[in-house]
Write a protein that holds these residues in place. Structure first.
Motif, PDB file in Angstrom:
ATOM      1  N   ALA A 257       0.865  -1.186   0.000  1.00 50.44           N
ATOM      2  CA  ALA A 257       0.000   0.000   0.000  1.00 50.44           C
ATOM      3  C   ALA A 257       0.901   1.235   0.000  1.00 50.44           C
ATOM      4  N   TYR A 258       0.343   2.368  -0.404  1.00 54.62           N
ATOM      5  CA  TYR A 258       1.141   3.591  -0.362  1.00 54.62           C
ATOM      6  C   TYR A 258       0.255   4.803  -0.140  1.00 54.62           C
ATOM      7  N   ASN A 259       0.906   5.853   0.400  1.00 49.92           N
ATOM      8  CA  ASN A 259       0.233   7.146   0.533  1.00 49.92           C
ATOM      9  C   ASN A 259       1.123   8.205  -0.108  1.00 49.92           C
ATOM     10  N   GLY A 260       1.026   9.427   0.293  1.00 48.78           N
ATOM     11  CA  GLY A 260       1.813  10.471  -0.359  1.00 48.78           C
ATOM     12  C   GLY A 260       3.263  10.529   0.064  1.00 48.78           C
ATOM     13  N   ILE A 261       3.646   9.800   1.112  1.00 50.71           N
ATOM     14  CA  ILE A 261       5.022   9.902   1.590  1.00 50.71           C
ATOM     15  C   ILE A 261       5.708   8.558   1.826  1.00 50.71           C
ATOM     16  N   ASN A 262       4.958   7.492   2.025  1.00 54.85           N
ATOM     17  CA  ASN A 262       5.537   6.182   2.316  1.00 54.85           C
ATOM     18  C   ASN A 262       4.931   5.105   1.440  1.00 54.85           C
ATOM     19  N   TYR A 263       5.680   3.997   1.253  1.00 54.68           N
ATOM     20  CA  TYR A 263       5.037   2.773   0.807  1.00 54.68           C
ATOM     21  C   TYR A 263       5.231   1.719   1.889  1.00 54.68           C
ATOM     22  N   TYR A 264       4.240   0.837   2.022  1.00 52.46           N
ATOM     23  CA  TYR A 264       4.152  -0.133   3.109  1.00 52.46           C
ATOM     24  C   TYR A 264       4.098  -1.535   2.508  1.00 52.46           C
ATOM     25  N   VAL A 265       4.931  -2.436   3.030  1.00 53.34           N
ATOM     26  CA  VAL A 265       4.959  -3.813   2.544  1.00 53.34           C
ATOM     27  C   VAL A 265       4.608  -4.727   3.710  1.00 53.34           C
ATOM     28  N   TYR A 266       3.508  -5.465   3.567  1.00 53.33           N
ATOM     29  CA  TYR A 266       3.029  -6.359   4.619  1.00 53.33           C
ATOM     30  C   TYR A 266       3.221  -7.811   4.177  1.00 53.33           C
ATOM     31  N   ASN A 267       3.947  -8.562   4.989  1.00 57.25           N
ATOM     32  CA  ASN A 267       4.074 -10.000   4.791  1.00 57.25           C
ATOM     33  C   ASN A 267       3.022 -10.664   5.667  1.00 57.25           C
ATOM     34  N   VAL A 268       1.895 -11.004   5.068  1.00 51.71           N
ATOM     35  CA  VAL A 268       0.756 -11.524   5.827  1.00 51.71           C
ATOM     36  C   VAL A 268       1.104 -12.866   6.467  1.00 51.71           C
ATOM     37  N   GLU A 269       1.840 -13.694   5.752  1.00 51.28           N
ATOM     38  CA  GLU A 269       2.180 -15.021   6.260  1.00 51.28           C
ATOM     39  C   GLU A 269       3.034 -14.949   7.514  1.00 51.28           C
ATOM     40  N   LYS A 270       3.998 -14.003   7.546  1.00 56.46           N
ATOM     41  CA  LYS A 270       4.891 -13.880   8.699  1.00 56.46           C
ATOM     42  C   LYS A 270       4.408 -12.834   9.701  1.00 56.46           C
ATOM     43  N   ALA A 271       3.319 -12.135   9.387  1.00 58.93           N
ATOM     44  CA  ALA A 271       2.760 -11.093  10.255  1.00 58.93           C
ATOM     45  C   ALA A 271       3.793 -10.013  10.563  1.00 58.93           C
ATOM     46  N   LYS A 272       4.506  -9.579   9.515  1.00 54.88           N
ATOM     47  CA  LYS A 272       5.501  -8.520   9.667  1.00 54.88           C
ATOM     48  C   LYS A 272       5.286  -7.475   8.572  1.00 54.88           C
ATOM     49  N   TYR A 273       5.822  -6.267   8.825  1.00 51.90           N
ATOM     50  CA  TYR A 273       5.744  -5.219   7.811  1.00 51.90           C
ATOM     51  C   TYR A 273       6.927  -4.282   7.940  1.00 51.90           C
ATOM     52  N   TYR A 274       7.229  -3.588   6.842  1.00 52.30           N
ATOM     53  CA  TYR A 274       8.177  -2.478   6.882  1.00 52.30           C
ATOM     54  C   TYR A 274       7.615  -1.370   5.997  1.00 52.30           C
ATOM     55  N   TYR A 275       8.164  -0.181   6.172  1.00 55.65           N
ATOM     56  CA  TYR A 275       7.759   0.902   5.291  1.00 55.65           C
ATOM     57  C   TYR A 275       8.928   1.812   5.007  1.00 55.65           C
ATOM     58  N   VAL A 276       8.839   2.505   3.874  1.00 57.65           N
ATOM     59  CA  VAL A 276       9.934   3.335   3.368  1.00 57.65           C
ATOM     60  C   VAL A 276       9.398   4.734   3.080  1.00 57.65           C
ATOM     61  N   ASN A 277      10.112   5.726   3.558  1.00 62.16           N
ATOM     62  CA  ASN A 277       9.783   7.125   3.266  1.00 62.16           C
ATOM     63  C   ASN A 277      10.386   7.489   1.905  1.00 62.16           C
ATOM     64  N   TYR A 278       9.535   7.626   0.886  1.00 63.44           N
ATOM     65  CA  TYR A 278      10.056   7.852  -0.464  1.00 63.44           C
ATOM     66  C   TYR A 278       9.803   9.254  -0.990  1.00 63.44           C
ATOM     67  N   ASN A 279       9.150  10.102  -0.253  1.00 61.63           N
ATOM     68  CA  ASN A 279       8.856  11.458  -0.709  1.00 61.63           C
ATOM     69  C   ASN A 279       9.238  12.436   0.386  1.00 61.63           C
ATOM     70  N   LYS A 280      10.276  13.194   0.132  1.00 58.20           N
ATOM     71  CA  LYS A 280      10.746  14.183   1.115  1.00 58.20           C
ATOM     72  C   LYS A 280      10.058  15.535   0.959  1.00 58.20           C
ATOM     73  N   LEU A 281       9.012  15.566   0.091  1.00 57.16           N
ATOM     74  CA  LEU A 281       8.243  16.797  -0.122  1.00 57.16           C
ATOM     75  C   LEU A 281       9.163  17.938  -0.545  1.00 57.16           C
ATOM     76  N   SER A 282      10.083  17.636  -1.456  1.00 57.04           N
ATOM     77  CA  SER A 282      11.049  18.615  -1.943  1.00 57.04           C
ATOM     78  C   SER A 282      10.569  19.196  -3.265  1.00 57.04           C
ATOM     79  N   GLU A 283      11.503  19.764  -4.034  1.00 58.48           N
ATOM     80  CA  GLU A 283      11.142  20.355  -5.320  1.00 58.48           C
ATOM     81  C   GLU A 283      10.956  19.312  -6.418  1.00 58.48           C
TER      82      GLU A 283
END
Length: 371
Positions: free
Chosen positions: A315-341
């Motif tokens: 899933a993603y929003n305006g600043i992060n994308y989220y990766v959910y491993n349903v089988e292992k019940a774990k997730y991580y997310y990455v900040n990909y938009n620093k709201l720069s130029e």
């Protein structure tokens, strides 16, 4: 900051910068946070802006090409060859004045919603366009606002509304990717008093899901204002079983909803608060909210939710994308938009990869990340 109940088409970027997660103070959390993997396969390709105008938008990608749309003087679909770094072909052209409200590339096909405005009438055509530019109209409607369209690997979901006199009719309709058959899943009616801006009845707003599961919101209003009042439930509908299998009352209306058979993800609608945490995960087994989604707030709502070939949920929003491993019940997310130029596109999906374009000073860069 006041918000209205519309889906805002935001252009976002994907980067690879890890940030410390928000603390989720909920003892019933089911997904455990883990650090971003260090071995992600990331591709970065600069694209000649003399070939692809910098105001183009990404429709999708595969292993060979990135597919762009451009609305400069006419609407065009262009394919850019990643290996030879050149335009492979102009696939489709429409010289009418229009807006593209939805664009998807899937299995060598393009699914485009072309929206036209004339006087007070909004008209849309949802088209299937093949790699040779041949088109098939899958749906065409006169509506009173832009349709909300979502898709998964099996179906396109279309949430649209029509009006006559003081009555608003809202619909949820699906299109099967294999047969292109249309099916109306639900319809609701609502009366509107233009003099005092009050509503009486029910409306369908927002939908999403994976495989044959659709989540959609029903808002009930009793002589109330749509922006600030009304109650909501979210139905879970099985296309295979042809029935609603679960209904969950939610404490706040939502402006994004999707999920699988065990979990539902929402972005809550907030009228006058810019800092409230609005991203939530619900357990469909416990029928309750069990976890917050970090950094989801008004203006940075969830934009899409996809099940990848490997079973992971992205899933993603305006600043992060989220990766959910349903089988292992774990997730991580990455900040990909620093709201720069920099300007960033929406994320697109292909098998186990996500992709986006970054634009800076008329320079286009395409990123592909395997998750």
């Amino acid at each position: 900051m006041k918000k209205v109940l519309i889906v805002i088409l935001m252009f976002v970027i994907l980067g690879v910068v890890y940030t410390t997660p928000n603390t989720i103070n909920n003892q019933n959390d089911i997904f455990t946070f883990e650090s971003q993997p260090t071995n992600l396969n990331i591709s970065k390709i600069d694209i000649d802006n003399n070939l692809i105008p910098s105001n183009s938008f990404i429709i999708g990608f595969d292993n060979a090409c990135v597919y762009f749309g451009n609305l400069d003087k006419e609407f065009k679909i262009l394919s850019y060859d990643l290996g030879n770094k050149k335009i492979k072909s102009t696939i489709y052209t429409n010289s009418k004045q229009l807006t593209v409200s939805y664009a998807l590339h899937k299995d060598d096909m393009f699914y485009i919603c072309e929206t036209y405005f004339k006087d007070d009438v909004i008209f849309f055509e949802l088209k299937k366009i093949d790699k040779y530019g041949n088109e098939l109209i899958l749906m065409s409607k006169n509506v009173n606002k832009m349709p909300y369209i979502n898709a998964n690997d099996k179906y396109i979901f279309v949430n649209y509304s029509t009006s006559e006199n003081n009555q608003i009719n809202t619909y949820l309709e699906t299109i099967d990717f294999d047969t292109f058959d249309n099916q109306i899943i639900d319809k609701r009616e609502c009366k509107y008093n233009i003099n005092n801006n009050l509503y009486e009845g029910e409306m369908i707003m927002y939908c999403g899901g994976v495989e044959d599961i659709i989540y959609y919101q029903i808002i009930s209003l009793q002589n109330e204002k749509l922006e600030t009042e009304g109650n909501a439930i979210i139905n879970c509908y099985s296309i295979e079983k042809n029935k609603v299998t679960n209904s969950i009352p939610v404490s706040k209306k939502v402006q994004f909803v999707s999920g699988n058979e065990t979990h539902m993800m929402v972005s809550e609608y907030v009228y006058d608060s810019a800092n409230e945490q609005t991203g939530k995960i619900y357990s469909m087994i416990e029928n309750k909210c069990i976890q917050d989604i970090p950094d989801v707030s008004p203006g940075f709502d969830i934009r899409d939710y996809r099940k990848m070939v490997n079973g992971k949920i992205v899933a993603y929003n305006g600043i992060n994308y989220y990766v959910y491993n349903v089988e292992k019940a774990k997730y991580y997310y990455v900040n990909y938009n620093k709201l720069s130029e920099y300007n960033y596109s929406a994320l697109k999906f292909f098998k186990n990869s996500i992709g986006y374009i970054e634009t800076f000073e008329n320079k286009i860069t395409f990123y592909k990340i395997d998750v």
